[in-house]
Design a protein around this motif. Structure first.
Motif, PDB file in Angstrom:
ATOM      1  N   SER A 130       0.379   2.044   8.510  1.00  0.00           N
ATOM      2  CA  SER A 130      -0.910   2.486   7.958  1.00  0.00           C
ATOM      3  C   SER A 130      -1.559   3.541   8.849  1.00  0.00           C
ATOM      4  CB  SER A 130      -1.879   1.312   7.812  1.00  0.00           C
ATOM      5  OG  SER A 130      -1.446   0.498   6.766  1.00  0.00           O
ATOM      6  N   ALA A 172      -0.701   6.922  -4.369  1.00  0.00           N
ATOM      7  CA  ALA A 172      -2.077   6.671  -3.893  1.00  0.00           C
ATOM      8  C   ALA A 172      -2.117   5.405  -3.038  1.00  0.00           C
ATOM      9  CB  ALA A 172      -3.034   6.586  -5.088  1.00  0.00           C
ATOM     10  N   VAL A 174      -1.786   4.361   1.299  1.00  0.00           N
ATOM     11  CA  VAL A 174      -2.639   4.683   2.448  1.00  0.00           C
ATOM     12  C   VAL A 174      -2.727   6.205   2.647  1.00  0.00           C
ATOM     13  CG1 VAL A 174      -3.007   4.311   4.903  1.00  0.00           C
ATOM     14  CG2 VAL A 174      -2.029   2.480   3.512  1.00  0.00           C
ATOM     15  N   ALA A 175      -1.570   6.890   2.669  1.00  0.00           N
ATOM     16  CA  ALA A 175      -1.560   8.340   2.893  1.00  0.00           C
ATOM     17  C   ALA A 175      -2.247   9.073   1.738  1.00  0.00           C
ATOM     18  CB  ALA A 175      -0.127   8.842   3.046  1.00  0.00           C
ATOM     19  N   ASP A 194      -0.133   7.137  -9.325  1.00  0.00           N
ATOM     20  CA  ASP A 194       0.643   6.107  -8.626  1.00  0.00           C
ATOM     21  C   ASP A 194       1.181   5.143  -9.667  1.00  0.00           C
ATOM     22  OD1 ASP A 194       1.286   3.639  -6.998  1.00  0.00           O
ATOM     23  OD2 ASP A 194       0.505   4.920  -5.408  1.00  0.00           O
ATOM     24  N   ARG A 196       1.471   2.006  -9.107  1.00  0.00           N
ATOM     25  CA  ARG A 196       0.717   0.758  -8.955  1.00  0.00           C
ATOM     26  C   ARG A 196      -0.630   0.897  -9.669  1.00  0.00           C
ATOM     27  NH1 ARG A 196      -1.346  -0.345  -4.499  1.00  0.00           N
ATOM     28  NH2 ARG A 196      -1.058   1.709  -3.596  1.00  0.00           N
ATOM     29  N   TYR A 225       3.718  -3.736  -2.896  1.00  0.00           N
ATOM     30  CA  TYR A 225       4.460  -2.486  -2.701  1.00  0.00           C
ATOM     31  C   TYR A 225       5.037  -2.026  -4.030  1.00  0.00           C
ATOM     32  CZ  TYR A 225       4.618  -2.641   2.408  1.00  0.00           C
ATOM     33  OH  TYR A 225       4.300  -2.619   3.726  1.00  0.00           O
ATOM     34  N   ALA A 226       5.293  -0.722  -4.113  1.00  0.00           N
ATOM     35  CA  ALA A 226       5.887  -0.204  -5.341  1.00  0.00           C
ATOM     36  C   ALA A 226       7.329  -0.683  -5.477  1.00  0.00           C
ATOM     37  CB  ALA A 226       5.851   1.320  -5.317  1.00  0.00           C
ATOM     38  N   THR A 254       3.199  11.799  -1.604  1.00  0.00           N
ATOM     39  CA  THR A 254       3.241  10.704  -0.620  1.00  0.00           C
ATOM     40  C   THR A 254       3.955   9.467  -1.161  1.00  0.00           C
ATOM     41  OG1 THR A 254       1.222   9.506  -1.275  1.00  0.00           O
ATOM     42  CG2 THR A 254       0.910  11.452   0.110  1.00  0.00           C
ATOM     43  N   ALA A 255       4.626   9.584  -2.319  1.00  0.00           N
ATOM     44  CA  ALA A 255       5.174   8.383  -2.969  1.00  0.00           C
ATOM     45  C   ALA A 255       6.421   7.862  -2.251  1.00  0.00           C
ATOM     46  CB  ALA A 255       5.500   8.689  -4.430  1.00  0.00           C
ATOM     47  N   LYS A 256       6.374   6.570  -1.900  1.00  0.00           N
ATOM     48  CA  LYS A 256       7.508   5.967  -1.186  1.00  0.00           C
ATOM     49  C   LYS A 256       7.778   4.568  -1.708  1.00  0.00           C
ATOM     50  CE  LYS A 256       7.252   8.321   3.222  1.00  0.00           C
ATOM     51  NZ  LYS A 256       7.266   8.166   4.658  1.00  0.00           N
ATOM     52  N   ILE A 257       9.014   4.101  -1.514  1.00  0.00           N
ATOM     53  CA  ILE A 257       9.363   2.715  -1.826  1.00  0.00           C
ATOM     54  C   ILE A 257      10.027   2.170  -0.559  1.00  0.00           C
ATOM     55  CG2 ILE A 257      10.686   1.189  -3.331  1.00  0.00           C
ATOM     56  CD1 ILE A 257      10.656   3.539  -5.399  1.00  0.00           C
ATOM     57  N   PRO A 263      10.973   8.293  -4.585  1.00  0.00           N
ATOM     58  CA  PRO A 263      11.168   8.675  -5.994  1.00  0.00           C
ATOM     59  C   PRO A 263      11.027  10.190  -6.174  1.00  0.00           C
ATOM     60  CG  PRO A 263       8.997   7.700  -5.669  1.00  0.00           C
ATOM     61  CD  PRO A 263       9.737   7.550  -4.367  1.00  0.00           C
TER      62      PRO A 263
HETATM   63  P1  NAD Z   1       4.091   3.349   0.731  1.00  0.00           P
HETATM   64  O1  NAD Z   1       3.934   4.296   1.871  1.00  0.00           O
HETATM   65  O2  NAD Z   1       5.282   2.474   0.694  1.00  0.00           O
HETATM   66  O3  NAD Z   1       4.054   4.208  -0.637  1.00  0.00           O
HETATM   67  C1  NAD Z   1       3.037   5.138  -0.898  1.00  0.00           C
HETATM   68  C2  NAD Z   1       2.602   5.043  -2.334  1.00  0.00           C
HETATM   69  O4  NAD Z   1       3.631   5.558  -3.192  1.00  0.00           O
HETATM   70  C3  NAD Z   1       2.321   3.628  -2.813  1.00  0.00           C
HETATM   71  O5  NAD Z   1       0.988   3.525  -3.246  1.00  0.00           O
HETATM   72  C4  NAD Z   1       3.317   3.437  -3.944  1.00  0.00           C
HETATM   73  O6  NAD Z   1       2.805   2.627  -4.984  1.00  0.00           O
HETATM   74  C5  NAD Z   1       3.523   4.867  -4.410  1.00  0.00           C
HETATM   75  N1  NAD Z   1       4.729   5.082  -5.235  1.00  0.00           N
HETATM   76  C6  NAD Z   1       5.965   4.531  -5.127  1.00  0.00           C
HETATM   77  N2  NAD Z   1       6.769   4.951  -6.118  1.00  0.00           N
HETATM   78  C7  NAD Z   1       6.043   5.804  -6.892  1.00  0.00           C
HETATM   79  C8  NAD Z   1       6.330   6.585  -8.051  1.00  0.00           C
HETATM   80  N3  NAD Z   1       7.523   6.567  -8.645  1.00  0.00           N
HETATM   81  N4  NAD Z   1       5.333   7.328  -8.557  1.00  0.00           N
HETATM   82  C9  NAD Z   1       4.115   7.364  -7.974  1.00  0.00           C
HETATM   83  N5  NAD Z   1       3.778   6.655  -6.859  1.00  0.00           N
HETATM   84  C10 NAD Z   1       4.731   5.882  -6.329  1.00  0.00           C
HETATM   85  O7  NAD Z   1       2.832   2.382   0.542  1.00  0.00           O
HETATM   86  P2  NAD Z   1       1.533   2.175   1.421  1.00  0.00           P
HETATM   87  O8  NAD Z   1       0.737   3.412   1.431  1.00  0.00           O
HETATM   88  O9  NAD Z   1       1.900   1.635   2.733  1.00  0.00           O
HETATM   89  O10 NAD Z   1       0.707   1.082   0.606  1.00  0.00           O
HETATM   90  C11 NAD Z   1       1.236   0.222  -0.396  1.00  0.00           C
HETATM   91  C12 NAD Z   1       0.264  -0.948  -0.644  1.00  0.00           C
HETATM   92  O11 NAD Z   1       0.146  -1.804   0.497  1.00  0.00           O
HETATM   93  C13 NAD Z   1      -1.145  -0.553  -0.968  1.00  0.00           C
HETATM   94  O12 NAD Z   1      -1.652  -1.488  -1.895  1.00  0.00           O
HETATM   95  C14 NAD Z   1      -1.892  -0.725   0.318  1.00  0.00           C
HETATM   96  O13 NAD Z   1      -3.280  -0.877   0.143  1.00  0.00           O
HETATM   97  C15 NAD Z   1      -1.238  -1.966   0.817  1.00  0.00           C
HETATM   98  N6  NAD Z   1      -1.395  -2.117   2.263  1.00  0.00           N
HETATM   99  C16 NAD Z   1      -1.661  -3.364   2.757  1.00  0.00           C
HETATM  100  C17 NAD Z   1      -1.812  -3.556   4.113  1.00  0.00           C
HETATM  101  C18 NAD Z   1      -2.085  -4.929   4.675  1.00  0.00           C
HETATM  102  O14 NAD Z   1      -2.279  -5.861   3.940  1.00  0.00           O
HETATM  103  N7  NAD Z   1      -2.087  -5.061   5.958  1.00  0.00           N
HETATM  104  C19 NAD Z   1      -1.695  -2.488   4.975  1.00  0.00           C
HETATM  105  C20 NAD Z   1      -1.399  -1.238   4.449  1.00  0.00           C
HETATM  106  C21 NAD Z   1      -1.230  -1.076   3.086  1.00  0.00           C
END
Ligand code: NAD
Length: 370
Positions: A130, A172, A174-175, A194, A196, A225-226, A254-257, A263
């Motif tokens: 994060s 959408a 964290v980044a 996003d 999600r 997570y996605a 910023t989209a990641k899995i 993706p």
């Molecule tokens: P990430 O870096 O893995 O992915 C970034 C974003 O890409 C995500 O929002 C994901 O849904 C999106 N994505 C994946 N495939 C996609 C597609 N095909 N099209 C469009 N978007 C796509 O994820 P992240 O930023 O680390 O966060 C994911 C989730 O975890 C969020 O809900 C975040 O709030 C949560 N989170 C929780 C904690 C915690 O509980 N400590 C900490 C950080 C994040």
């Protein structure tokens, strides 16, 4: 008392994962050794570390031999001789690239990776992913705005009115949310997408428009997570995102899995149809990229003058802020490590290699799928 060593970073050379204030806080729990100049690029001299209570060591080899626990962001082991049992703590991207930890495994070194933290309340203060994501989301918008030959906010002057830039944010998490907030502060018209559904409220609360596409597989099955989506949904997304891409002046992708290839959201055809001088910053470049033309580690300009930034070292360009956040994450993990034995949720989830074997269940599952 455990002996903790801070390595001068070899991969992300400007990052330090312990800063003097962490050592002041933890000096009654452990003894600290710092490789000379390990904090210089993050704004801390060897004298700052000495004042905080640490000792400076001149070489990597000597630092490793003097420490039980060695901390670094992503440095790997080389030809160093290992004189006793050692443990490395880093933020290794093992789910995407298992090879990074093979040299440790071969030398019988135990490894923890903070990238594998469970998303629990206690682990929040250690969440390196994060920290990095929010810093990069911000920086990506500034880099794109600087490259773009257009202004971002609406500006009205004696010569007329400049329209606000249209910025599209893909992903959408964290980044992405930090990118939206930054783009809004600069005065752009911001849209975001996003898979999600839960992110719609976050996007709208920052004043951006959410591109709603029905039919995504629910991400709640993967702890928020996605997850990978089915073909029909992805085809629908392709069509809608093509139009949005062509309309945008700047795209921050910023989209990641987790543990998978990123993706593909911007096709080659979409890039070809974009307006000349538009800019794409692809923060997913290190896991393959969201844009078909992204070249990891490079910035390219296409024939129709679209700049595509695939910088995988962007963190080093904002090293002081990144080091501050990451050092607090690592210090929080270290404190937890020193206070707990191995039968602990956080330590179990982050342990990658034990006694020369891969012991992490998430990584074992990934390797089995190879
Ligand atoms: P990430 O870096 O893995 O992915 C970034 C974003 O890409 C995500 O929002 C994901 O849904 C999106 N994505 C994946 N495939 C996609 C597609 N095909 N099209 C469009 N978007 C796509 O994820 P992240 O930023 O680390 O966060 C994911 C989730 O975890 C969020 O809900 C975040 O709030 C949560 N989170 C929780 C904690 C915690 O509980 N400590 C900490 C950080 C994040």
């Amino acid at each position: 008392m455990k002996k903790i060593g801070l390595l001068r970073e070899s991969q992300h050379s400007n990052i330090a994962v312990l800063i003097p204030q962490n050592i002041k806080q933890l000096k009654n729990d452990a003894e600290f050794f710092i490789e000379t100049n390990a904090g210089l690029a993050s704004g801390y001299t060897d004298e700052d570390y000495i004042d905080a209570g640490a000792s400076i060591i001149n070489s990597k080899q000597e630092l490793i031999n003097s420490s039980d626990l060695i901390m670094s962001y992503s440095s790997v082991i080389g030809n160093e001789n290992i004189n006793a049992a050692k443990t490395f703590i880093g933020a290794y991207d093992v789910l995407s690239d298992y090879c990074t930890v093979i040299p440790f495994q071969q030398k019988g070194i135990d490894v923890y990776s903070l990238n594998l933290l469970p998303r629990t309340t206690i682990a929040q203060s250690m969440d390196t992913l994060s920290s990095v994501a929010s810093i990069l989301g911000y920086k990506a918008v500034l880099i794109a705005s600087t490259i773009s030959p257009f202004t971002v906010p609406m500006i009205t002057g004696a010569g007329g009115t400049l329209r606000p830039a249209k910025i599209l944010i893909l992903g959408a998490g964290v980044a992405g949310l930090q990118a939206i907030a930054t783009a809004k502060r600069l005065g752009a018209i911001v849209k975001a997408f996003d898979v999600r559904k839960a992110s719609k409220t976050d996007v709208e609360s920052l004043g951006a428009e959410f591109i709603d596409i029905e039919g995504a597989i629910d991400s709640s099955i993967a702890g928020g997570y996605a997850v990978e989506q089915d073909k029909a949904y992805l085809e629908k997304v392709d069509q809608i995102l093509f139009d949005e891409t062509v309309n945008a002046d700047i795209i921050i992708a910023t989209a990641k899995i987790p543990g998978k290839k990123a993706p593909l959201l911007i096709s080659e055809a979409a890039v070809k149809a974009m307006k000349p001088d538009s800019v794409i910053v692809d923060l997913a470049a290190d896991t393959g990229g969201n844009c078909a033309l992204t070249q990891p580690g490079k910035t390219i300009v296409t024939e129709n003058r679209i700049t595509i930034v695939g910088d995988t070292r962007m963190l080093d360009k904002i090293a002081k802020s990144a080091s501050f956040l990451l050092a607090n994450n690592f210090a929080s993990f270290l404190k937890h490590y020193l206070a707990n034995n191995d039968d602990d949720e956080i330590l179990n989830a982050t342990k990658v290699i034990t006694d020369g074997k891969v012991t992490n269940p998430r990584l074992i599952a990934e390797i089995d799928n190879l």
